[in-house]
Design a protein around this motif. Sequence first.
Motif, PDB file in Angstrom:
ATOM      1  N   TYR A   2       0.816  -1.207   0.000  1.00  0.00           N
ATOM      2  CA  TYR A   2       0.000   0.000   0.000  1.00  0.00           C
ATOM      3  C   TYR A   2       0.860   1.271   0.000  1.00  0.00           C
ATOM      4  CZ  TYR A   2       1.138   0.558   4.917  1.00  0.00           C
ATOM      5  OH  TYR A   2       1.807   0.745   6.093  1.00  0.00           O
ATOM      6  N   TRP A   3       2.181   1.078   0.070  1.00  0.00           N
ATOM      7  CA  TRP A   3       3.134   2.189   0.129  1.00  0.00           C
ATOM      8  C   TRP A   3       4.285   1.857  -0.798  1.00  0.00           C
ATOM      9  CZ3 TRP A   3       3.960   6.807   2.696  1.00  0.00           C
ATOM     10  CH2 TRP A   3       5.276   7.248   2.820  1.00  0.00           C
ATOM     11  N   PHE A   4       4.684   2.796  -1.617  1.00  0.00           N
ATOM     12  CA  PHE A   4       5.822   2.560  -2.505  1.00  0.00           C
ATOM     13  C   PHE A   4       6.491   3.881  -2.833  1.00  0.00           C
ATOM     14  CE2 PHE A   4       7.683   2.090  -6.774  1.00  0.00           C
ATOM     15  CZ  PHE A   4       8.574   1.058  -6.505  1.00  0.00           C
ATOM     16  N   ASN A   5       7.799   3.882  -2.756  1.00  0.00           N
ATOM     17  CA  ASN A   5       8.593   5.024  -3.183  1.00  0.00           C
ATOM     18  C   ASN A   5       8.150   6.330  -2.523  1.00  0.00           C
ATOM     19  OD1 ASN A   5      10.825   5.819  -4.611  1.00  0.00           O
ATOM     20  ND2 ASN A   5       9.713   6.202  -6.522  1.00  0.00           N
ATOM     21  N   GLY A   6       7.868   6.232  -1.218  1.00  0.00           N
ATOM     22  CA  GLY A   6       7.548   7.436  -0.459  1.00  0.00           C
ATOM     23  C   GLY A   6       6.121   7.923  -0.541  1.00  0.00           C
ATOM     24  N   ARG A  34      -2.519   5.785   8.594  1.00  0.00           N
ATOM     25  CA  ARG A  34      -1.641   5.526   9.743  1.00  0.00           C
ATOM     26  C   ARG A  34      -1.987   4.197  10.419  1.00  0.00           C
ATOM     27  NH1 ARG A  34      -1.912   9.409  14.005  1.00  0.00           N
ATOM     28  NH2 ARG A  34      -4.075   9.640  13.412  1.00  0.00           N
ATOM     29  N   LEU A  35      -3.245   3.765  10.294  1.00  0.00           N
ATOM     30  CA  LEU A  35      -3.638   2.485  10.870  1.00  0.00           C
ATOM     31  C   LEU A  35      -2.938   1.335  10.144  1.00  0.00           C
ATOM     32  CD1 LEU A  35      -5.406   1.190  13.049  1.00  0.00           C
ATOM     33  CD2 LEU A  35      -7.269   1.147  11.396  1.00  0.00           C
ATOM     34  N   PHE A  36      -2.810   1.433   8.841  1.00  0.00           N
ATOM     35  CA  PHE A  36      -2.080   0.413   8.089  1.00  0.00           C
ATOM     36  C   PHE A  36      -0.598   0.430   8.459  1.00  0.00           C
ATOM     37  CE2 PHE A  36      -5.616   1.461   5.038  1.00  0.00           C
ATOM     38  CZ  PHE A  36      -6.386   0.355   5.384  1.00  0.00           C
ATOM     39  N   TYR A  40       1.475  -2.675  10.064  1.00  0.00           N
ATOM     40  CA  TYR A  40       2.736  -3.103   9.438  1.00  0.00           C
ATOM     41  C   TYR A  40       3.855  -3.187  10.487  1.00  0.00           C
ATOM     42  CZ  TYR A  40       6.916  -3.102   6.558  1.00  0.00           C
ATOM     43  OH  TYR A  40       8.126  -3.422   6.005  1.00  0.00           O
ATOM     44  N   VAL A  41       3.988  -2.145  11.285  1.00  0.00           N
ATOM     45  CA  VAL A  41       5.036  -2.123  12.312  1.00  0.00           C
ATOM     46  C   VAL A  41       4.762  -3.178  13.377  1.00  0.00           C
ATOM     47  CG1 VAL A  41       6.098  -0.718  14.142  1.00  0.00           C
ATOM     48  CG2 VAL A  41       5.639   0.282  11.895  1.00  0.00           C
ATOM     49  N   LEU A  42       3.512  -3.323  13.765  1.00  0.00           N
ATOM     50  CA  LEU A  42       3.149  -4.338  14.763  1.00  0.00           C
ATOM     51  C   LEU A  42       3.516  -5.734  14.264  1.00  0.00           C
ATOM     52  CD1 LEU A  42       1.817  -5.004  17.478  1.00  0.00           C
ATOM     53  CD2 LEU A  42      -0.387  -4.985  16.297  1.00  0.00           C
ATOM     54  N   SER A  43       3.194  -6.029  13.024  1.00  0.00           N
ATOM     55  CA  SER A  43       3.529  -7.322  12.434  1.00  0.00           C
ATOM     56  C   SER A  43       5.040  -7.551  12.443  1.00  0.00           C
ATOM     57  CB  SER A  43       2.981  -7.389  11.012  1.00  0.00           C
ATOM     58  OG  SER A  43       3.304  -8.613  10.407  1.00  0.00           O
ATOM     59  N   ALA A  49       5.160 -13.562   9.724  1.00  0.00           N
ATOM     60  CA  ALA A  49       4.820 -13.397   8.309  1.00  0.00           C
ATOM     61  C   ALA A  49       3.362 -13.792   8.073  1.00  0.00           C
ATOM     62  CB  ALA A  49       5.747 -14.244   7.443  1.00  0.00           C
ATOM     63  N   ARG A  50       2.719 -14.323   9.121  1.00  0.00           N
ATOM     64  CA  ARG A  50       1.322 -14.732   8.984  1.00  0.00           C
ATOM     65  C   ARG A  50       0.419 -13.512   8.962  1.00  0.00           C
ATOM     66  NH1 ARG A  50       0.289 -19.680  12.912  1.00  0.00           N
ATOM     67  NH2 ARG A  50      -1.602 -19.766  11.649  1.00  0.00           N
ATOM     68  N   PRO A  51      -0.668 -13.570   8.227  1.00  0.00           N
ATOM     69  CA  PRO A  51      -1.575 -12.424   8.151  1.00  0.00           C
ATOM     70  C   PRO A  51      -2.221 -12.121   9.501  1.00  0.00           C
ATOM     71  CG  PRO A  51      -2.081 -14.043   6.445  1.00  0.00           C
ATOM     72  CD  PRO A  51      -1.088 -14.669   7.371  1.00  0.00           C
TER      73      PRO A  51
END
Length: 132
Positions: A2-6, A34-36, A40-43, A49-51
């Motif tokens: 969901y994020w690429f190249n800034g 910011r929730l995503f 991401y950071v929490l994972s 690597a599990r969803p």
Amino acid sequence: MYWFNGRYLSDSLQRLNHLLRDHRRNEVFPINARLFDLLYVLSARLETARPIEIISGYRSPATNAMLAAHSDQVAKTSLHTFGMAVDIRVPGRELKDVYKTALNLRAGGVGYYPVSNFVHVDVGRVRTWWGS
């Protein structure tokens, strides 16, 4: 991704918004990006690597009111209704570890619901609570 190249990728965010829609009313709402980032950071911190399993994402005000009428554990002005909160589980990780890791991030609110088997995380102000 969901994020690429800034930058956030609009198409990806739209798909995520649809995934986290209010399934009771089939309403889609823009989820705070910011929730995503938090998920991401929490994972990454949980080293999995599990969803992440999403129990509840966006809730329309009508759905939230219905749930609040049946439970004192649903906030009348829940951040779920603003696209700023999710309730989650992480397969292969103890619920208490998910809770402690989310708390340590200090990225928003964290609620621990051991009986219901989920952790609430949001991108509101930093706070914590225990439910059932």
